[in-house]
Design an enzyme around this catalytic site. Structure first.
Site, PDB file in Angstrom:
ATOM      1  N   ASP A  99      -2.177  13.369  -0.373  1.00  0.00           N
ATOM      2  CA  ASP A  99      -1.217  13.624  -1.462  1.00  0.00           C
ATOM      3  C   ASP A  99      -1.876  14.094  -2.759  1.00  0.00           C
ATOM      4  O   ASP A  99      -1.224  14.737  -3.575  1.00  0.00           O
ATOM      5  CB  ASP A  99      -0.405  12.353  -1.749  1.00  0.00           C
TER       6      ASP A  99
ATOM      7  N   ASP B 166      -0.234  20.817 -43.316  1.00  0.00           N
ATOM      8  CA  ASP B 166      -0.827  21.190 -44.590  1.00  0.00           C
ATOM      9  C   ASP B 166      -0.367  22.606 -44.932  1.00  0.00           C
ATOM     10  O   ASP B 166       0.085  23.352 -44.052  1.00  0.00           O
ATOM     11  CB  ASP B 166      -2.357  21.130 -44.469  1.00  0.00           C
TER      12      ASP B 166
ATOM     13  N   VAL C 229       0.831  -1.208   0.000  1.00  0.00           N
ATOM     14  CA  VAL C 229       0.000   0.000   0.000  1.00  0.00           C
ATOM     15  C   VAL C 229       0.861   1.251   0.000  1.00  0.00           C
ATOM     16  O   VAL C 229       0.561   2.238  -0.673  1.00  0.00           O
ATOM     17  CB  VAL C 229      -0.960  -0.001   1.210  1.00  0.00           C
TER      18      VAL C 229
ATOM     19  N   ASP D 259      -7.419  18.977 -42.612  1.00  0.00           N
ATOM     20  CA  ASP D 259      -8.791  19.459 -42.516  1.00  0.00           C
ATOM     21  C   ASP D 259      -9.766  18.654 -43.369  1.00  0.00           C
ATOM     22  O   ASP D 259     -10.976  18.764 -43.203  1.00  0.00           O
ATOM     23  CB  ASP D 259      -8.874  20.935 -42.907  1.00  0.00           C
TER      24      ASP D 259
ATOM     25  N   GLU E 127      -1.919   4.928  -5.313  1.00  0.00           N
ATOM     26  CA  GLU E 127      -3.213   4.457  -5.819  1.00  0.00           C
ATOM     27  C   GLU E 127      -3.904   5.469  -6.724  1.00  0.00           C
ATOM     28  O   GLU E 127      -4.647   5.104  -7.640  1.00  0.00           O
ATOM     29  CB  GLU E 127      -4.140   4.106  -4.637  1.00  0.00           C
TER      30      GLU E 127
ATOM     31  N   ASP F  16      -7.288  13.575 -45.065  1.00  0.00           N
ATOM     32  CA  ASP F  16      -6.304  13.685 -43.985  1.00  0.00           C
ATOM     33  C   ASP F  16      -6.602  12.758 -42.813  1.00  0.00           C
ATOM     34  O   ASP F  16      -5.726  12.495 -41.979  1.00  0.00           O
ATOM     35  CB  ASP F  16      -6.261  15.130 -43.453  1.00  0.00           C
TER      36      ASP F  16
END
Length: 877
Positions: A717, A336, A289, A620, A294, A624
């Site tokens: 934390d 492009d 732990v 665009d 976690e 593409d």
């Protein structure tokens, strides 16, 4: 023998091959074809079910270890701890599944990109049918404003222009022609074909359908999109590798500790062995732990989310959180040309009038200039609607804009000199002519391709008036046109002639008086010049990939500093002729690709990825989308198609290359902040592990309970780690080279910093436990818990930067850190409430003296962390 492509075949042979005729299909023939071929729509590959995506989130090594710990905790009666762990794992899994499902909309958007109805000839009548019912062999009627419902060969056309930009990347509508093409050419040069999903902008035509559904060019794009690989980000790869290593290490460490404890138990041989074994087992679980953060995945996700807000200020909307971090390691930008590097607006940039070197230099127009502007604005079908929006061909709109700059407004001029007749433009004549009455004289104004206008002119307009055109004049005109063309400018020529009456035909377009030339281009954005310099100084190579012609692309690239001496420019056809090994050898020298296909784009992106580079791809259009998905980060334009946006990870609201460079700076800062958050978490966890192992070696009571560690890891934390995500960029962040994507999350000085901070935290916790044990074992555990939570909280200050102290970084520049300190102080105070103390194993005798000792030790550790930075900086200098 393989059949020739449709654009290379004779029409009669094509009719026979497709089982069609110029009259169209009968209803029965169309029905039979529909049953045999299926509907004219795109097919979707079966998606991964949601339940399977959910289960796949539990493959992570750290997750597996935590699941084992949670199950064991539950079996041993520690229900609260196990529920907390399971809740965190479940939350991470749900967030992951939601992000994955959001990324699966690209093909759905492609399906919608089709005309709802199409006009076809059936039973020798023109009828309207749903586009999905169009079949091979149908004759489709095309008019301005229609979407093309399927791929096909043109059998009739009248001044037909089709906007194929979404498929080819071309900035100018394609002018269509019926002539057979003998050589193999890319999609953009197949002028006798029309393609599904494109838009007719001018003229009319008839189309013999050759391909429907997935066999169309847009269908091929859909197939590429289905099979393009979604790339894991560098951070994802680093965290995955680290999770595997940490999970195995924690499992091994916990087992080792348990085995050592068992050996000690059996060596001492107590009367009742089982309580000792259970305590040893809980000790091993406490290590697991303590070691595993976690909330790591959730915190990384939240820090990335904070980065999206910064991206928005840089005109970038993030669709996939991973894009924020990926930008930080981007070393290649495949961009492009049209609209991203350029303004996406054809603009007249130069003019030529015979024997006039100072054209349009003053506000007073000469006779030559007046005739040139009249011809450009009147022989022109572009218009401005009531809302002030310009409608028409981009080239003709450029001519109207040029007139406006010279105080010649199109609406006013057209009202004064109304159109009395016209010969519309067509691709065979390459001319457009209109009739007007100017200065009480009927005249024909002509606009067209320079070579055609030159050949049809026998007189020339100069400052001194009209005179005969000489061979020398003709040579000079052709040289000037060639000079414009070498600059990749699109050139139009203008002429006129007097008329006796307004009845005109094509023969009227001879014996013209030549007026002048106008040269135009889609010019670069002003901010692109500095953005290219900044990108290169940051170790990022910009590469232009466009559907435009090679000469135009290279000229723009040279102008903005993208194409330099020694660089190469390739067309899609030239790229196709290169083997993979040849491409690999020349890749780093090629900075411009022109006339490319969707397959070409994917190949270019993959080639860079195989060399270990993180590539960003802008686009665009529909064409593409596959490359946007294949790239490590796909960047769609805000004005682009929904298909491109859905396949991308980020959308630029201003379609601007400079915004990409700004976003990369934000991405680098976000990655730095993620490293700060992760370092903060692991330094604290390392301190806890050091204290636990020391207690084991010294045969002390376990330093912490599992619930205490879960409380610190999840509640205490998390807020400071998130607050670090708001840190401003380190100095000279864009002067650094892109980080190596294989570089670990703890590479370089980060690992040293985490280790050093972890050792200091562990040391003060050990001291606190020893001091507390002088009173009782319970007080030792309480003081180690208090010192750990305070040391880990204060650690947020040195965690803000590896090189700067909290004071030099600006104590108030990140107010979120101050809020986090206050929040953690309240949390710690909560654990000391009388009714809460038993839950966290804090005895009633724990008072102010114990608190001050714990706080003093935590403060000492923090000051030592900051002093080390000052010392290291002095050594470096």
């Amino acid at each position: 023998m393989q059949e020739k492509p449709y654009y290379q075949q004779d029409l009669e042979a094509l009719y026979q091959q497709l089982g069609a005729s110029s009259e169209g299909l009968s209803a029965s023939e169309a029905k039979a074809k529909l049953e045999a071929e299926g509907y004219n729509e795109l097919k979707a590959k079966k998606k991964v079910p949601t339940w399977k995506l959910f289960l796949e989130t539990f493959k992570d090594a750290m997750v597996i270890v935590l699941l084992i710990v949670a199950i064991i905790q539950m079996l041993m009666g520690s229900v609260v701890e196990s529920i907390v762990i399971l809740a965190v794992l479940l939350l991470n899994s749900v967030v992951s599944v939601i992000q994955t499902k959001k990324a699966e909309n690209s093909l759905d958007a492609l399906k919608k990109l089709s005309s709802p109805n199409a006009k076809v000839q059936r039973n020798q009548e023109t009828i309207s049918i749903p586009a999905r019912e169009v079949v091979v062999g149908d004759i489709v009627i095309l008019d301005a404003g229609d979407f093309v419902p399927a791929d096909g060969r043109l059998i009739e056309e009248s001044s037909l222009k089709i906007d194929e930009g979404a498929l080819t990347g071309e900035s100018v509508p394609a002018e269509k022609d019926l002539k057979i093409i003998s050589e193999s050419v890319p999609v953009g040069d197949r002028i006798n074909m029309a393609f599904s999903g494109t838009l007719v902008v001018y003229g009319r035509g008839k189309l013999l359908v050759t391909n429907t559904g997935t066999t169309t060019e847009i269908g091929k794009v859909a197939d590429l999109l289905e099979n393009a690989d979604s790339q894991a980000t560098p951070l994802q790869q680093n965290l995955n590798r680290f999770s595997q290593k940490l999970g195995l290490a924690v499992l091994a460490l916990s087992i080792l500790i348990f085995v050592i404890q068992l050996a000690r138990i059996f060596f001492e041989a107590p009367a009742d062995v089982w309580p000792s074994i259970i305590n040893a087992f809980m000790f091993a679980i406490a290590v697991a732990v303590a070691a595993i953060p976690e909330a790591l995945q959730s915190i990384v996700t939240i820090v990335l989310s904070l980065g999206t807000k910064q991206m928005t200020r840089a005109h970038a909307i993030v669709r996939k959180l991973s894009a924020v971090e990926t930008l930080g390691s981007t070393s290649i930008i495949c961009t492009d040309k049209t609209g991203t590097l350029t303004q996406n607006k054809m603009t007249v940039v130069d003019a030529y009038l015979p024997e006039n070197d100072h054209s349009f230099k003053t506000s007073d127009l000469t006779n030559q200039e007046k005739w040139l502007l009249r011809s450009a604005v009147l022989a022109n079908d572009a218009a401005v609607n009531e809302a002030g929006k310009k409608i028409g061909d981009p080239t003709e709109i450029a001519l109207i804009d040029f007139g406006s700059k010279k105080k010649i407004e199109s609406a006013e001029l057209r009202q004064t000199y109304q159109r009395l007749g016209e010969l519309p433009f067509d691709s065979k004549r390459k001319l457009m002519s209109t009739v007007h009455e100017i200065d009480h004289e009927l005249v024909l104004l002509v606009k067209g391709a320079p070579d055609v206008v030159f050949d049809r002119s026998n007189q020339i307009l100069t400052n001194d008036g009209v005179r005969q055109m000489t061979d020398k004049d003709l040579v000079g005109l052709r040289e000037k046109n060639e000079a414009f063309s070498n600059r990749a400018l699109r050139v139009l020529a203008f002429a006129y002639r007097p008329l006796e009456n307004k009845n005109i035909d094509f023969e009227s377009e001879n014996d013209l008086i030549f007026v002048g030339l106008l040269a135009m281009i889609d010019p670069p954005r002003e901010e692109v010049f500095d953005a290219i310099k900044q990108a290169k100084s940051a170790g990022i190579q910009p590469i232009m990939i466009t559907g435009d012609h090679k000469t135009t692309a290279r000229a723009i690239a040279e102008q903005i500093g993208l194409f330099e001496a020694g660089d190469l420019a390739l067309t899609g056809a030239e790229l196709d002729n290169l083997s993979d090994e040849e491409l690999k050898a020349t890749l780093e020298n090629v900075t411009v690709y022109a006339r490319v296909s969707p397959e070409n784009k994917i190949r270019i992106v993959r080639a860079w990825q195989e060399k270990g580079h993180i590539s960003a791809m802008t686009g665009d259009g529909v064409n593409d989308a596959p490359a946007l998905k294949q790239a490590n980060i796909g960047i769609a334009m805000g004005t682009g198609t929904e298909v491109a946006k859905d396949a991308s990870a980020m959308v630029l609201t201003d379609d601007n290359f400079a915004s990409i460079v700004k976003a990369i700076g934000v991405g680098r800062n976000v990655y730095d902040n993620i490293k700060k958050s992760v370092s903060y978490l692991f330094a604290g966890n390392l301190g806890a592990i050091i204290a636990i192992i020391f207690a084991l070696l010294m045969d002390w009571t376990n330093s912490f309970t599992a619930l205490q560690l879960l409380f610190i890891n999840l509640a205490n934390d998390s807020v400071p780690a998130i607050a670090l995500g708001n840190e401003k960029a380190e100095p000279n962040i864009m002067a650094r080279k892109p980080r190596n994507p294989k570089e670990g999350i703890f590479s370089g000085s980060t690992l040293i910093s985490v280790t050093y901070r972890g050792i200091l935290i562990g040391a003060v916790v050990i001291m606190a436990q020893w001091i507390g044990m002088q009173h009782s074992e319970a007080m030792g555990v309480a003081m180690s818990f208090s010192t750990l939570i305070l040391a880990r909280t204060l650690q947020i200050l040195p965690a803000r930067s590896n090189s700067q102290t909290a004071i030099s970084a600006g104590f108030f520049t990140n107010k979120a850190v101050l809020y986090a300190l206050a929040f953690c102080g309240l949390l710690y105070g909560f654990t000391l409430l009388p009714f809460v103390r038993p839950i966290f194993s804090v005895p009633a005798s724990f008072g102010w003296s114990q608190f001050l000792i714990s706080f003093g030790l935590a403060l000492i550790a923090t000051i030592l962390m900051e002093i080390s930075k000052v010392v290291i900086n002095k050594i470096k200098k």
